[in-house]
Design an enzyme around this catalytic site. Structure first.
Site, PDB file in Angstrom:
ATOM      1  N   GLU A 122      23.897  24.457 -41.035  1.00 51.98           N
ATOM      2  CA  GLU A 122      23.751  23.549 -42.168  1.00 51.98           C
ATOM      3  C   GLU A 122      22.497  23.937 -42.942  1.00 51.98           C
ATOM      4  OE1 GLU A 122      22.735  19.400 -41.128  1.00 51.98           O
ATOM      5  OE2 GLU A 122      23.280  19.956 -39.086  1.00 51.98           O
ATOM      6  N   CYS A 134      25.817  18.897 -37.705  1.00 54.02           N
ATOM      7  CA  CYS A 134      25.529  19.519 -36.397  1.00 54.02           C
ATOM      8  C   CYS A 134      26.777  19.808 -35.571  1.00 54.02           C
ATOM      9  CB  CYS A 134      24.590  18.627 -35.597  1.00 54.02           C
ATOM     10  SG  CYS A 134      23.056  18.273 -36.468  1.00 54.02           S
ATOM     11  N   HIS A 180      24.991  16.233 -28.048  1.00 55.98           N
ATOM     12  CA  HIS A 180      24.196  16.684 -29.199  1.00 55.98           C
ATOM     13  C   HIS A 180      22.827  16.009 -29.094  1.00 55.98           C
ATOM     14  CE1 HIS A 180      22.608  17.525 -33.039  1.00 55.98           C
ATOM     15  NE2 HIS A 180      22.749  16.292 -33.495  1.00 55.98           N
TER      16      HIS A 180
HETATM   17  N1  COA Z   1       5.101   4.722 -27.310  1.00 56.09           N
HETATM   18  C1  COA Z   1       6.380   4.738 -26.860  1.00 56.09           C
HETATM   19  N2  COA Z   1       7.455   4.679 -27.686  1.00 56.09           N
HETATM   20  C2  COA Z   1       7.230   4.602 -29.017  1.00 56.09           C
HETATM   21  C3  COA Z   1       5.927   4.583 -29.556  1.00 56.09           C
HETATM   22  C4  COA Z   1       4.832   4.636 -28.630  1.00 56.09           C
HETATM   23  N3  COA Z   1       3.566   4.618 -29.054  1.00 56.09           N
HETATM   24  N4  COA Z   1       6.014   4.495 -30.892  1.00 56.09           N
HETATM   25  C5  COA Z   1       7.337   4.476 -31.196  1.00 56.09           C
HETATM   26  N5  COA Z   1       8.074   4.546 -30.057  1.00 56.09           N
HETATM   27  C6  COA Z   1       9.521   4.600 -29.941  1.00 56.09           C
HETATM   28  C7  COA Z   1      10.236   3.580 -30.794  1.00 56.09           C
HETATM   29  O1  COA Z   1      10.353   2.329 -30.121  1.00 56.09           O
HETATM   30  C8  COA Z   1      11.576   4.260 -30.971  1.00 56.09           C
HETATM   31  O2  COA Z   1      12.369   4.138 -29.822  1.00 56.09           O
HETATM   32  P1  COA Z   1      13.699   3.213 -29.820  1.00 56.09           P
HETATM   33  O3  COA Z   1      14.574   3.716 -30.915  1.00 56.09           O
HETATM   34  O4  COA Z   1      14.263   3.407 -28.481  1.00 56.09           O
HETATM   35  O5  COA Z   1      13.206   1.829 -30.101  1.00 56.09           O
HETATM   36  C9  COA Z   1      11.212   5.728 -31.053  1.00 56.09           C
HETATM   37  O6  COA Z   1       9.929   5.846 -30.454  1.00 56.09           O
HETATM   38  C10 COA Z   1      11.099   6.261 -32.479  1.00 56.09           C
HETATM   39  O7  COA Z   1      10.189   5.473 -33.183  1.00 56.09           O
HETATM   40  P2  COA Z   1      10.529   4.896 -34.629  1.00 56.09           P
HETATM   41  O8  COA Z   1       9.425   4.041 -35.073  1.00 56.09           O
HETATM   42  O9  COA Z   1      11.915   4.319 -34.641  1.00 56.09           O
HETATM   43  O10 COA Z   1      10.527   6.282 -35.427  1.00 56.09           O
HETATM   44  P3  COA Z   1      10.851   6.530 -36.954  1.00 56.09           P
HETATM   45  O11 COA Z   1      10.969   5.274 -37.716  1.00 56.09           O
HETATM   46  O12 COA Z   1       9.844   7.499 -37.401  1.00 56.09           O
HETATM   47  O13 COA Z   1      12.298   7.199 -36.968  1.00 56.09           O
HETATM   48  C11 COA Z   1      14.223   8.484 -36.508  1.00 56.09           C
HETATM   49  C12 COA Z   1      13.020   7.758 -35.887  1.00 56.09           C
HETATM   50  C13 COA Z   1      15.112   9.000 -35.400  1.00 56.09           C
HETATM   51  C14 COA Z   1      15.031   7.504 -37.351  1.00 56.09           C
HETATM   52  C15 COA Z   1      13.702   9.644 -37.385  1.00 56.09           C
HETATM   53  O14 COA Z   1      13.041  10.568 -36.569  1.00 56.09           O
HETATM   54  C16 COA Z   1      14.774  10.357 -38.163  1.00 56.09           C
HETATM   55  O15 COA Z   1      15.121   9.955 -39.257  1.00 56.09           O
HETATM   56  N6  COA Z   1      15.306  11.477 -37.616  1.00 56.09           N
HETATM   57  C17 COA Z   1      16.272  12.330 -38.287  1.00 56.09           C
HETATM   58  C18 COA Z   1      17.696  11.819 -38.177  1.00 56.09           C
HETATM   59  C19 COA Z   1      18.245  11.940 -36.796  1.00 56.09           C
HETATM   60  O16 COA Z   1      17.871  12.795 -36.015  1.00 56.09           O
HETATM   61  N7  COA Z   1      19.201  11.068 -36.468  1.00 56.09           N
HETATM   62  C20 COA Z   1      19.846  11.054 -35.164  1.00 56.09           C
HETATM   63  C21 COA Z   1      21.326  11.125 -35.245  1.00 56.09           C
HETATM   64  S1  COA Z   1      21.888  12.721 -35.683  1.00 56.09           S
END
Ligand code: COA
Length: 448
Positions: free
Chosen positions: A83, A120, A244
């Site tokens: 991609e 993916c 994945h």
């Molecule tokens: N200690 C432990 N855990 C922590 C933490 C800390 N200090 N700070 C945050 N976390 C955890 C959060 O609770 C969360 O876990 P949960 O979802 O089980 O609750 C995780 O870490 C991620 O934190 P979050 O604040 O949700 O991160 P974010 O808002 O930056 O976004 C994604 C996370 C996945 C949405 C972002 O990385 C993204 O957009 N990724 C690309 C898209 C993707 O990969 N999608 C997946 C499907 S293909």
């Protein structure tokens, strides 16, 4: 019936490493625990200035062909899944074939070449195409080369930036394979979704939180569809379940959902009833919302049980080891998870021949696919031939400033270009990017 599947695998990681808790988190003002505990990631791999999806794919394919003693005429098909393509017409597979033809006497003029796109999941779809081509008897005894290659970069300061990665997986698909045989049975979960897309743009537009939910919904549909053509699945049927893996925290959620589904109406639900009660049943609730809440509470309790923890540690955790060190490789990521699991089994001296894997692929946009694989007797020799650890250890450790430069080098909109930033590592016996040609094509040479 002809046994068809994966005969050999190779991976090539981008040669640069960004430490997420130590280097990226402080620069972003984040708690390192978000990366190590939440997302489950320690580092991202990035391409050096002379690397891209073609070099990583060609280098993986070359290593695989050398190891298996193959010549171009042994390959009847080259399918590239990506991609991160840089051309809307000319497929990456032609570039990779062109690279390989620089180092072999023969050529790939009679091989069918293509490029697959569906976020993916297209790596698994390319595997499917190769499988179907062989099962249809159209391969003339030749093998298919499937290459999943991506530079998974996000715009700076996008939440996805935390999950970046770059690398390629090459899979050789043949009759009577040495690594795994693929099941005929498959399940799909597919719907028109706008969770993650790149409408004529390099970096994705992502609704991150939604993409997590869509992944789980489509995966559930795919499991149900798979079970409609097989027996109901049981959590203990499989030695490993590679999913994945955009980041390991996503797989933690998918595994919990899968276990809850697969243990319903089984002796596992019975055994756990005293400890955490029975699973909520949809019919017993007045609203969808109430059911979802109860299901989420049950899942939380379930994942705290010893029974679940032991199952997860044995069946899912070993699939995540490489991913934690490299980040998201998009099309290659589920195939990295398979390699990671087999590598862990080899290190533990487990005899896996005849054991089953359940493989859960996903692509945003969105589609999930489930199939089973049976490990073949030659798996251990194939896995022993990999140099994954050496590649990971040899990566150059980036400072944050260097990371910013590397991101610019690979950003198609930045003028920086490879010429303005020095390479961090020295290429050796590999294909490298060598500038642009007169029609805007990318050029490559092999460095001795
Ligand atoms: N200690 C432990 N855990 C922590 C933490 C800390 N200090 N700070 C945050 N976390 C955890 C959060 O609770 C969360 O876990 P949960 O979802 O089980 O609750 C995780 O870490 C991620 O934190 P979050 O604040 O949700 O991160 P974010 O808002 O930056 O976004 C994604 C996370 C996945 C949405 C972002 O990385 C993204 O957009 N990724 C690309 C898209 C993707 O990969 N999608 C997946 C499907 S293909």
């Amino acid at each position: 019936m002809t046994s068809v599947g994966i005969d050999a695998v190779e991976i090539r990681t981008g040669k640069l490493r960004l430490d997420l808790p130590e280097t990226f988190a402080p620069a972003q003002g984040d708690d390192p625990g978000k990366y190590t505990k939440g997302l489950g990631l320690t580092a991202s791999s990035f391409p050096d200035v002379y690397e891209d999806i073609v070099t990583m794919g060609a280098n993986a394919a070359h290593a695989l062909m050398e190891r298996k003693g193959l010549e171009p005429e042994d390959i009847g098909r080259i399918d590239v899944a990506t991609e991160s393509a840089f051309d809307n017409s000319k497929p990456v597979s032609t570039y990779i074939a062109g690279c390989l033809e620089q180092v072999y006497d023969g050529d790939f003029h009679h091989a069918n070449k293509g490029e697959r796109k569906f976020a993916c999941i297209s790596g698994t779809q390319s595997l499917d195409d190769a499988y179907n081509w062989i099962r249809a008897g159209r391969n003339r005894g030749r093998a298919a080369l499937v290459i999943a290659t991506d530079t998974a970069l996000y715009a700076r300061d996008d939440p996805g930036e935390a999950t970046q990665g770059a690398g390629a997986v090459a899979l050789l698909v043949t009759e009577d394979p040495d690594v795994v045989e693929l099941s005929t049975e498959q399940g799909y979960g597919s719907a028109d979704e706008t969770d993650f897309l790149k409408p004529q743009q390099q970096f994705p537009s992502v609704d991150g939180k939604r993409s997590v939910q869509v992944y789980l919904s489509r995966m559930r549909e795919a499991i149900e569809d798979f079970e409609s053509v097989t027996e109901p699945i049981h959590p203990d049927d499989f030695a490993f379940i590679p999913f994945h893996t955009p980041f390991p925290g996503m797989v933690r959620k998918a595994a919990a959902l899968g276990y809850r589904h697969a243990s319903r109406d089984t002796e596992i639900e019975e055994r756990l009833a005293d400890e955490i009660g029975r699973q909520p049943r949809y019919e017993a609730f007045d609203s969808e919302e109430a059911f979802r809440e109860a299901a989420a509470d049950y899942t939380d309790d379930l994942t705290d049980t010893d029974l679940y923890r032991e199952w997860y540690a044995e069946t899912v955790e070993p699939t995540l080891t490489i991913s934690r060190e490299v980040g998201n490789w998009y099309t290659g990521s589920v195939h990295v998870a398979r390699i990671s699991a087999l590598k862990a089994a080899a290190e533990d001296g487990v005899d896996l021949a005849g054991e089953k894997l359940l493989v859960g692929s996903y692509g945003s946009g969105a589609q999930a696919e489930i199939h089973a694989e049976t490990v073949q007797s030659g798996w251990e020799d194939e896995i022993a031939a990999l140099d994954v650890d050496e590649q990971l250890d040899a990566r150059y450790e980036l400072t944050f400033d260097e990371y910013e430069d590397v991101h610019d080098v690979h950003n198609h909109d930045e003028d920086a270009g490879a010429s303005d930033t020095d390479q961090f590592t020295a290429p050796e016996q590999e294909f490298v990017f060598d500038g642009w040609g007169r029609m805007g094509e990318r050029k490559y040479i092999y460095v001795e």
